[in-house]
Design a protein around this motif. Sequence first.
Motif, mmCIF file in Angstrom:
data_model
loop_
_atom_site.group_PDB
_atom_site.id
_atom_site.type_symbol
_atom_site.label_atom_id
_atom_site.label_comp_id
_atom_site.label_asym_id
_atom_site.label_seq_id
_atom_site.Cartn_x
_atom_site.Cartn_y
_atom_site.Cartn_z
ATOM 1 N N MET A 85 72.491 74.592 -6.499
ATOM 2 C CA MET A 85 73.909 74.279 -6.284
ATOM 3 C C MET A 85 74.709 74.237 -7.587
ATOM 4 O O MET A 85 75.930 74.099 -7.560
ATOM 5 C CB MET A 85 74.036 72.905 -5.610
ATOM 6 C CG MET A 85 73.483 72.801 -4.218
ATOM 7 S SD MET A 85 74.408 73.757 -3.018
ATOM 8 C CE MET A 85 75.983 72.906 -2.994
ATOM 9 N N GLY A 86 74.034 74.302 -8.713
ATOM 10 C CA GLY A 86 74.740 74.160 -9.986
ATOM 11 C C GLY A 86 75.202 72.742 -10.227
ATOM 12 O O GLY A 86 76.219 72.503 -10.857
ATOM 13 N N LEU A 87 74.455 71.782 -9.709
ATOM 14 C CA LEU A 87 74.872 70.378 -9.786
ATOM 15 C C LEU A 87 73.880 69.521 -10.567
ATOM 16 O O LEU A 87 73.789 68.323 -10.345
ATOM 17 C CB LEU A 87 75.004 69.798 -8.376
ATOM 18 C CG LEU A 87 76.134 70.305 -7.499
ATOM 19 C CD1 LEU A 87 76.013 69.736 -6.097
ATOM 20 C CD2 LEU A 87 77.476 69.945 -8.095
ATOM 21 N N PRO A 89 72.131 67.039 -13.018
ATOM 22 C CA PRO A 89 72.666 65.924 -13.800
ATOM 23 C C PRO A 89 72.742 66.306 -15.276
ATOM 24 O O PRO A 89 72.045 67.228 -15.715
ATOM 25 C CB PRO A 89 71.653 64.805 -13.568
ATOM 26 C CG PRO A 89 70.426 65.471 -13.067
ATOM 27 C CD PRO A 89 70.874 66.705 -12.364
ATOM 28 N N ARG A 115 81.828 77.040 -8.331
ATOM 29 C CA ARG A 115 82.559 76.015 -7.608
ATOM 30 C C ARG A 115 83.173 76.575 -6.336
ATOM 31 O O ARG A 115 83.185 75.930 -5.301
ATOM 32 C CB ARG A 115 83.639 75.444 -8.519
ATOM 33 C CG ARG A 115 84.049 74.059 -8.120
ATOM 34 C CD ARG A 115 84.830 73.417 -9.225
ATOM 35 N NE ARG A 115 86.102 74.069 -9.412
ATOM 36 C CZ ARG A 115 86.683 74.221 -10.588
ATOM 37 N NH1 ARG A 115 86.115 73.776 -11.673
ATOM 38 N NH2 ARG A 115 87.847 74.826 -10.678
ATOM 39 N N ARG A 118 80.478 76.801 -3.665
ATOM 40 C CA ARG A 118 79.994 75.543 -3.095
ATOM 41 C C ARG A 118 80.859 75.145 -1.909
ATOM 42 O O ARG A 118 82.081 75.199 -1.988
ATOM 43 C CB ARG A 118 80.081 74.422 -4.123
ATOM 44 C CG ARG A 118 79.074 74.517 -5.217
ATOM 45 C CD ARG A 118 79.147 73.230 -6.015
ATOM 46 N NE ARG A 118 78.708 73.468 -7.371
ATOM 47 C CZ ARG A 118 79.362 73.037 -8.439
ATOM 48 N NH1 ARG A 118 80.464 72.354 -8.324
ATOM 49 N NH2 ARG A 118 78.882 73.284 -9.641
ATOM 50 N N GLU B 160 78.158 60.481 -11.814
ATOM 51 C CA GLU B 160 76.973 61.067 -11.201
ATOM 52 C C GLU B 160 76.534 60.279 -9.962
ATOM 53 O O GLU B 160 75.399 60.401 -9.516
ATOM 54 C CB GLU B 160 75.847 61.217 -12.230
ATOM 55 C CG GLU B 160 76.134 62.399 -13.148
ATOM 56 C CD GLU B 160 75.083 62.712 -14.192
ATOM 57 O OE1 GLU B 160 74.057 62.024 -14.252
ATOM 58 O OE2 GLU B 160 75.309 63.668 -14.959
ATOM 59 N N ARG B 168 81.408 67.352 -5.365
ATOM 60 C CA ARG B 168 81.338 68.569 -6.181
ATOM 61 C C ARG B 168 80.577 69.652 -5.439
ATOM 62 O O ARG B 168 80.906 70.829 -5.525
ATOM 63 C CB ARG B 168 80.675 68.265 -7.524
ATOM 64 C CG ARG B 168 81.561 67.456 -8.452
ATOM 65 C CD ARG B 168 80.829 67.050 -9.718
ATOM 66 N NE ARG B 168 80.241 68.178 -10.400
ATOM 67 C CZ ARG B 168 79.125 68.125 -11.116
ATOM 68 N NH1 ARG B 168 78.484 66.996 -11.235
ATOM 69 N NH2 ARG B 168 78.658 69.191 -11.703
ATOM 70 N N GLY B 169 79.569 69.233 -4.682
ATOM 71 C CA GLY B 169 78.786 70.172 -3.896
ATOM 72 C C GLY B 169 79.596 70.858 -2.812
ATOM 73 O O GLY B 169 79.175 71.869 -2.265
ATOM 74 N N GLY B 171 82.651 71.878 -3.493
ATOM 75 C CA GLY B 171 83.589 72.739 -4.191
ATOM 76 C C GLY B 171 84.790 72.013 -4.774
ATOM 77 O O GLY B 171 85.743 72.652 -5.195
#
Lengths: 358, 269
Positions: A85-87, A89, A115, A118, B160, B168-169, B171
Amino acid sequence: MPLLTDWVKKAIEPEPSSQQRNCRLPEAGERDEDELLAVRNLSVNVKSSSRPVIEGIDLTVGRGEIVGIVGESGCGKSVLSLSIMGLLPSALKLGGGELRLNGQSLHQASQRQIRSMRGKHMSMIFQDPMTSLNPTLTIGEQLTESLRLHLKLGGREARERAVLWLRRTGLPRPEAILSSYPHQLSGGMRQRVMIAIALCCEPELLIADEPTTALDVTIQAQILDVLFRIREEEQTSILFISHDLGVIAELCDRVAVMYAGQIVEQGTVEELFESPQHPYTIGLMKSIPKPEKKGMRLYAIPGTVPSLHDRGEGCRFQSRCAHAAAICLDAMPALEHRGGSHAVRCFLASGERREMDV
Amino acid sequence: MESKSTLTMRLGLAIIALLGTMAAVSLLYVPYDVNEMNIAGRLQSPGALHWFGTDNFGRDIFSRVMEASKTAFLVGAVAVTIGLVAGFIIGATAGYLGGWTDEVLMRMIDALLAFPGILLALILVTVFEPNLFQTMIAIGVLSVPNFARVIRSGFFQYKEAEFVVAARGLGASHATVILRHVMPHIVSPIIVAASLSFSTAILVEAALSYLGLGVQPPDPSWGRMLSESQSYIGKAPWFALAPGVFIALTVLGFNLLGDGLRDLRDKKT
Ligand SMILES: Nc1ncnc2c1ncn2[C@@H]1O[C@H](COP(=O)(O)OP(=O)(O)OP(=O)(O)O)[C@@H](O)[C@H]1O
Ligand SMILES: [Mg+2]
């Protein structure tokens, strides 16, 4: 366990399904028409020490396919899904390898491009429905956020679609739920809301990171049912993460077993459950509670997963493996094909070990 | 305990409301012209005509105190606004980006904080010509570190958090994440910081004006009134008492509000 009898049934009368088309592991660089997500030789490192948390991950998810990932706590399942997902930490970063969705490289994509994918092309639901909703916003506000963003829907259209999706996940009185806050809903309801939020823009890929771990068994079965139905109706591909082999057997077409940051065995559910080959997989299966063993002590694999610092040169499972030989201490076995789509990372299964023994 | 912090907060609010009303009324009406001198009636003691008495020029102290409360609240509001805006930009950037950006920004904030506040304000005000506007900017700059730190630590706590990662997931853009998903959770510590900064601002304004660097004569200010009253402390104690009490009351009000809010919040978490 009914789940286990299910796969036995499935194995006895094999039906030609989407799994059959995807049961081959494509070679690196090759692109399959049915391939939606391709993970090739992916690693993720700790930023400060450059130690790999996961490495050499190869995984394919076909269109409309449900792929399971199992493994003990800490083996890197969440890190894998967050990296897709490019998420990741901030303490972690992508190492080498390749990530493709729909043939488009996620590695080379800019932050902005990822983004925009997603929520629209890939979505994720998290383990704990209690903490993955924003407590300060109503369900309606959170549900319509991505509908407005990705589908450019206006207020009323977004609302209607939100209601539709809440209903699809089996929530009663969706209109009332739209105006409630997360703390007013139960865990099961929140997880349904999360599913609705993740799926309302109809992404091709849904990553579900232990979506039922925090829920009780009845609710768990209902949630799994929702996911299964949506796959049937929308052809959504699902990467389903769990530490429960029973759930995986029930829901998934294919499965990858992870141990200490690596895939140690993968194949179709039938292949894996009929002839598990890695000692870790075998151990996991032995530790599933079965009704006929009632009263007996549950089997547990001895020892614990080695930490990032304790990973040696050799096989990662070697310290807990009853069959470990000298070579297992010195060299890392490769993930080798064992016929069909079955692949195993073990000397014991590959024959090299046998040569060493004699 | 619960009732005690609620009580503290309510008391603070009541004091602020009282003084705020007075400041608001002074915009429309004051009993006497604040600068009207009356040499014959100088240093009158408090009475029915002049509630708080008159000063060394025969000016009505109550009117001047009212007028000065307007200035005090204006200085507090402007300073807090400057501190909040700059503190948000610095704190949110540092907290959201982390890494070396955070290092650099926070070292700057530390440096600002290490400097004695009143000295910094003195320098800022004397470098430019002393007037009310410079004073407000100087005091605003002084309150930046407080806000920057609170906002930064809020971002570290929440950026976080699972629901932020989840957003954020889906978008969400950086702006959406910052304003919609993180900021609402930091509102209450920001209000606490704002109310404490407000009281500091009023105190610093009084100090600067006392030293002749803030509000310029003949405009009234609590600090100036204190310094003017010094020579008459034995003869006309009410002259010093009025601005002194008002400074103390205002600072007390904002501190009670801030402390009460903080206790309530700490208890909730
Ligand atoms: N933010 C982080 N900073 C540093 N290391 C991390 C971080 N997150 C995860 N790791 C490392 O990655 C490893 C794998 O974590 P991960 O959360 O992926 O495990 P998991 O398989 O999802 O476990 P679980 O079943 O408990 O969710 C952890 O053991 C830890 O060493
Ligand atoms: Mg996890």
